[in-house]
Write a protein that holds these residues in place. Structure first.
Motif, PDB file in Angstrom:
ATOM      1  N   ILE A   5     -45.845  28.135 -86.360  1.00  0.00           N
ATOM      2  CA  ILE A   5     -44.856  29.399 -86.388  1.00  0.00           C
ATOM      3  C   ILE A   5     -44.854  29.975 -85.182  1.00  0.00           C
ATOM      4  CG2 ILE A   5     -43.734  31.440 -88.002  1.00  0.00           C
ATOM      5  CD1 ILE A   5     -44.875  30.462 -90.968  1.00  0.00           C
ATOM      6  N   THR A   6     -43.909  30.063 -84.348  1.00  0.00           N
ATOM      7  CA  THR A   6     -44.296  30.650 -83.286  1.00  0.00           C
ATOM      8  C   THR A   6     -42.738  30.992 -82.632  1.00  0.00           C
ATOM      9  OG1 THR A   6     -43.404  28.590 -81.479  1.00  0.00           O
ATOM     10  CG2 THR A   6     -45.405  28.805 -82.964  1.00  0.00           C
ATOM     11  N   GLY A   7     -42.602  31.554 -82.068  1.00  0.00           N
ATOM     12  CA  GLY A   7     -41.197  32.084 -81.244  1.00  0.00           C
ATOM     13  C   GLY A   7     -41.845  34.589 -80.973  1.00  0.00           C
ATOM     14  N   ASN A   8     -40.507  34.873 -81.808  1.00  0.00           N
ATOM     15  CA  ASN A   8     -40.651  36.626 -82.194  1.00  0.00           C
ATOM     16  C   ASN A   8     -41.898  36.759 -83.257  1.00  0.00           C
ATOM     17  OD1 ASN A   8     -39.849  38.291 -80.872  1.00  0.00           O
ATOM     18  ND2 ASN A   8     -37.931  37.957 -80.653  1.00  0.00           N
ATOM     19  N   VAL A   9     -42.690  36.319 -82.586  1.00  0.00           N
ATOM     20  CA  VAL A   9     -43.692  36.553 -83.718  1.00  0.00           C
ATOM     21  C   VAL A   9     -44.524  36.860 -83.080  1.00  0.00           C
ATOM     22  CG1 VAL A   9     -43.121  35.369 -85.951  1.00  0.00           C
ATOM     23  CG2 VAL A   9     -44.749  34.486 -84.026  1.00  0.00           C
ATOM     24  N   ASN A  10     -45.909  38.360 -84.143  1.00  0.00           N
ATOM     25  CA  ASN A  10     -46.610  39.476 -83.480  1.00  0.00           C
ATOM     26  C   ASN A  10     -47.709  37.693 -83.886  1.00  0.00           C
ATOM     27  OD1 ASN A  10     -45.302  41.120 -83.017  1.00  0.00           O
ATOM     28  ND2 ASN A  10     -45.555  42.249 -84.636  1.00  0.00           N
ATOM     29  N   TYR A  11     -48.043  37.127 -84.138  1.00  0.00           N
ATOM     30  CA  TYR A  11     -49.196  36.580 -85.344  1.00  0.00           C
ATOM     31  C   TYR A  11     -48.437  35.348 -84.858  1.00  0.00           C
ATOM     32  CZ  TYR A  11     -50.661  41.265 -86.212  1.00  0.00           C
ATOM     33  OH  TYR A  11     -51.724  42.401 -85.685  1.00  0.00           O
ATOM     34  N   PRO A  12     -48.595  33.827 -84.070  1.00  0.00           N
ATOM     35  CA  PRO A  12     -48.196  32.901 -84.405  1.00  0.00           C
ATOM     36  C   PRO A  12     -49.303  31.895 -85.294  1.00  0.00           C
ATOM     37  CG  PRO A  12     -48.640  33.361 -81.683  1.00  0.00           C
ATOM     38  CD  PRO A  12     -49.045  34.657 -82.789  1.00  0.00           C
ATOM     39  N   ILE A  13     -48.382  31.423 -86.006  1.00  0.00           N
ATOM     40  CA  ILE A  13     -49.778  30.736 -86.618  1.00  0.00           C
ATOM     41  C   ILE A  13     -49.675  29.365 -87.677  1.00  0.00           C
ATOM     42  CG2 ILE A  13     -50.532  33.000 -88.310  1.00  0.00           C
ATOM     43  CD1 ILE A  13     -48.122  32.091 -90.192  1.00  0.00           C
ATOM     44  N   THR A  14     -50.523  28.771 -88.336  1.00  0.00           N
ATOM     45  CA  THR A  14     -50.331  27.263 -88.258  1.00  0.00           C
ATOM     46  C   THR A  14     -50.325  26.988 -89.826  1.00  0.00           C
ATOM     47  OG1 THR A  14     -50.826  26.558 -85.956  1.00  0.00           O
ATOM     48  CG2 THR A  14     -50.819  25.158 -87.464  1.00  0.00           C
ATOM     49  N   LEU A  15     -48.994  25.986 -90.326  1.00  0.00           N
ATOM     50  CA  LEU A  15     -49.245  25.817 -91.864  1.00  0.00           C
ATOM     51  C   LEU A  15     -49.809  24.655 -92.143  1.00  0.00           C
ATOM     52  CD1 LEU A  15     -45.769  27.021 -93.055  1.00  0.00           C
ATOM     53  CD2 LEU A  15     -47.746  28.431 -92.807  1.00  0.00           C
ATOM     54  N   ASP A  16     -50.749  24.971 -92.940  1.00  0.00           N
ATOM     55  CA  ASP A  16     -51.275  23.295 -93.352  1.00  0.00           C
ATOM     56  C   ASP A  16     -51.149  23.156 -94.721  1.00  0.00           C
ATOM     57  OD1 ASP A  16     -52.907  21.079 -93.482  1.00  0.00           O
ATOM     58  OD2 ASP A  16     -54.952  21.531 -92.568  1.00  0.00           O
ATOM     59  N   PRO A  17     -50.040  22.235 -95.118  1.00  0.00           N
ATOM     60  CA  PRO A  17     -49.083  22.445 -96.763  1.00  0.00           C
ATOM     61  C   PRO A  17     -50.824  21.103 -97.533  1.00  0.00           C
ATOM     62  CG  PRO A  17     -47.796  21.646 -94.680  1.00  0.00           C
ATOM     63  CD  PRO A  17     -49.246  21.812 -94.471  1.00  0.00           C
ATOM     64  N   THR A  18     -51.560  20.307 -96.535  1.00  0.00           N
ATOM     65  CA  THR A  18     -52.031  19.649 -97.001  1.00  0.00           C
ATOM     66  C   THR A  18     -53.303  20.438 -97.851  1.00  0.00           C
ATOM     67  OG1 THR A  18     -54.357  19.447 -95.473  1.00  0.00           O
ATOM     68  CG2 THR A  18     -52.575  17.594 -95.321  1.00  0.00           C
ATOM     69  N   VAL A  19     -54.043  21.773 -98.106  1.00  0.00           N
ATOM     70  CA  VAL A  19     -54.927  22.543 -98.251  1.00  0.00           C
ATOM     71  C   VAL A  19     -53.699  23.091 -99.155  1.00  0.00           C
ATOM     72  CG1 VAL A  19     -56.380  22.491 -96.273  1.00  0.00           C
ATOM     73  CG2 VAL A  19     -55.124  24.011 -97.062  1.00  0.00           C
ATOM     74  N   TRP A  20     -52.617  23.008 -99.755  1.00  0.00           N
ATOM     75  CA  TRP A  20     -52.248  23.976-100.550  1.00  0.00           C
ATOM     76  C   TRP A  20     -52.121  23.368-101.828  1.00  0.00           C
ATOM     77  CZ3 TRP A  20     -47.358  24.773 -97.808  1.00  0.00           C
ATOM     78  CH2 TRP A  20     -47.258  25.692 -96.617  1.00  0.00           C
ATOM     79  N   ILE A  21     -52.780  21.726-102.158  1.00  0.00           N
ATOM     80  CA  ILE A  21     -52.669  21.681-103.741  1.00  0.00           C
ATOM     81  C   ILE A  21     -53.018  22.914-105.172  1.00  0.00           C
ATOM     82  CG2 ILE A  21     -54.627  20.161-103.308  1.00  0.00           C
ATOM     83  CD1 ILE A  21     -51.158  19.923-105.226  1.00  0.00           C
ATOM     84  N   PHE A  22     -54.793  23.589-104.431  1.00  0.00           N
ATOM     85  CA  PHE A  22     -55.551  24.066-105.357  1.00  0.00           C
ATOM     86  C   PHE A  22     -54.978  25.964-105.154  1.00  0.00           C
ATOM     87  CE2 PHE A  22     -57.647  19.880-104.925  1.00  0.00           C
ATOM     88  CZ  PHE A  22     -57.746  20.035-106.423  1.00  0.00           C
ATOM     89  N   TRP A  95     -42.599  39.053 -87.907  1.00  0.00           N
ATOM     90  CA  TRP A  95     -42.004  39.123 -86.766  1.00  0.00           C
ATOM     91  C   TRP A  95     -41.285  40.098 -86.474  1.00  0.00           C
ATOM     92  CZ3 TRP A  95     -38.909  37.032 -91.691  1.00  0.00           C
ATOM     93  CH2 TRP A  95     -38.050  37.943 -92.003  1.00  0.00           C
ATOM     94  N   ASP A  96     -41.113  40.725 -84.836  1.00  0.00           N
ATOM     95  CA  ASP A  96     -41.042  41.183 -84.209  1.00  0.00           C
ATOM     96  C   ASP A  96     -39.134  42.132 -84.310  1.00  0.00           C
ATOM     97  OD1 ASP A  96     -42.038  40.180 -80.856  1.00  0.00           O
ATOM     98  OD2 ASP A  96     -42.762  41.246 -82.617  1.00  0.00           O
ATOM     99  N   ALA A  97     -39.032  43.275 -84.321  1.00  0.00           N
ATOM    100  CA  ALA A  97     -37.801  44.176 -84.832  1.00  0.00           C
ATOM    101  C   ALA A  97     -36.542  43.138 -84.390  1.00  0.00           C
ATOM    102  CB  ALA A  97     -38.381  45.401 -84.652  1.00  0.00           C
ATOM    103  N   ASN A  98     -36.379  42.343 -83.222  1.00  0.00           N
ATOM    104  CA  ASN A  98     -35.510  42.449 -82.144  1.00  0.00           C
ATOM    105  C   ASN A  98     -34.729  40.588 -82.652  1.00  0.00           C
ATOM    106  OD1 ASN A  98     -37.612  41.389 -81.224  1.00  0.00           O
ATOM    107  ND2 ASN A  98     -36.401  41.796 -78.814  1.00  0.00           N
ATOM    108  N   ALA A  99     -35.902  40.302 -83.893  1.00  0.00           N
ATOM    109  CA  ALA A  99     -36.244  38.151 -84.538  1.00  0.00           C
ATOM    110  C   ALA A  99     -34.761  38.815 -85.006  1.00  0.00           C
ATOM    111  CB  ALA A  99     -37.255  38.718 -85.174  1.00  0.00           C
ATOM    112  N   GLU A 100     -33.421  38.028 -84.538  1.00  0.00           N
ATOM    113  CA  GLU A 100     -33.007  37.591 -85.737  1.00  0.00           C
ATOM    114  C   GLU A 100     -31.872  36.499 -86.274  1.00  0.00           C
ATOM    115  OE1 GLU A 100     -29.870  37.615 -82.151  1.00  0.00           O
ATOM    116  OE2 GLU A 100     -30.396  38.893 -81.516  1.00  0.00           O
ATOM    117  N   LYS A 101     -32.915  35.339 -85.722  1.00  0.00           N
ATOM    118  CA  LYS A 101     -33.740  33.560 -86.906  1.00  0.00           C
ATOM    119  C   LYS A 101     -34.241  33.374 -86.275  1.00  0.00           C
ATOM    120  CE  LYS A 101     -30.802  32.406 -82.666  1.00  0.00           C
ATOM    121  NZ  LYS A 101     -29.332  31.981 -81.902  1.00  0.00           N
ATOM    122  N   ALA A 102     -34.039  32.401 -87.185  1.00  0.00           N
ATOM    123  CA  ALA A 102     -34.841  31.280 -87.400  1.00  0.00           C
ATOM    124  C   ALA A 102     -33.975  30.067 -87.254  1.00  0.00           C
ATOM    125  CB  ALA A 102     -35.745  31.213 -88.750  1.00  0.00           C
ATOM    126  N   VAL A 103     -35.047  28.599 -85.854  1.00  0.00           N
ATOM    127  CA  VAL A 103     -35.132  27.745 -85.760  1.00  0.00           C
ATOM    128  C   VAL A 103     -36.130  26.781 -86.603  1.00  0.00           C
ATOM    129  CG1 VAL A 103     -34.728  25.829 -83.876  1.00  0.00           C
ATOM    130  CG2 VAL A 103     -33.912  28.484 -83.628  1.00  0.00           C
TER     131      VAL A 103
END
Length: 161
Positions: A5-22, A95-103
């Motif tokens: 998750i990147t772009g107009n955010v204060n903290y770019p993060i990475t999602l790892d769905p393989t660990v969500w099962i628990f 996301w920053d206050a001036n963020a408008e959309k997600a791609v």
């Protein structure tokens, strides 16, 4: 199998769905689009916060211990399909206050949606207890379930603009 998750955010993060099962935040796919599931999740969050507080206050000398999962619970987890609300991850990215959309960048297309809609979406990450390899790692469902028959597949990146 990761989704940045990147772009107009204060903290770019990475999602790892393989660990969500628990992960305790997951929701059974069959219950995901009912009002009951939404209420249960909110009640569970309050109860979990209460337990964390009690542990921190009353057991400060002992580290918290995760309870063991019984064989029956483990078998149940590994046979169901689950979705994860994206809300917590988006909130953590701030996301920053001036963020408008997600791609949503997929393996075949780019789909633009509103930030409000993105925040309410659900990510299907396990089908019959197994990670999604074909067109995965997640499928995106709109909060009303209107795209249940045709979810957004092949998500590779979320860019906040």
């Amino acid at each position: 199998m990761i989704i940045p998750i990147t772009g107009n955010v204060n903290y770019p993060i990475t999602l790892d769905p393989t660990v969500w099962i628990f992960d305790d935040r997951k929701i059974l796919l069959e219950e995901a689009f009912s009002k009951r599931a939404e209420t249960t999740v909110k009640e569970d969050e309050v109860e979990k916060a209460s337990k964390r507080w009690d542990r921190a206050v009353f057991q400060s000398s002992k580290p918290p211990v995760n309870p063991n999962i019984s064989r029956k619970e483990g078998e149940k987890i590994l046979t169901n399909s689950y979705v994860m609300p994206i809300r917590d991850f988006i909130d953590n990215a701030e996301w920053d206050a001036n963020a408008e959309k997600a791609v949503l960048v997929t393996s075949s297309d780019e789909i633009t949606i509103s930030l409000d809609l993105l925040r309410k979406c659900l990510l299907l990450f396990a089908i019959d207890g197994k990670i999604i390899k074909e067109d995965g790692p997640v499928y995106i469902f709109y909060p009303d379930g209107s795209n249940m028959d045709n979810p957004i597949k092949g998500l590779q990146k979320i860019i906040i603009k």
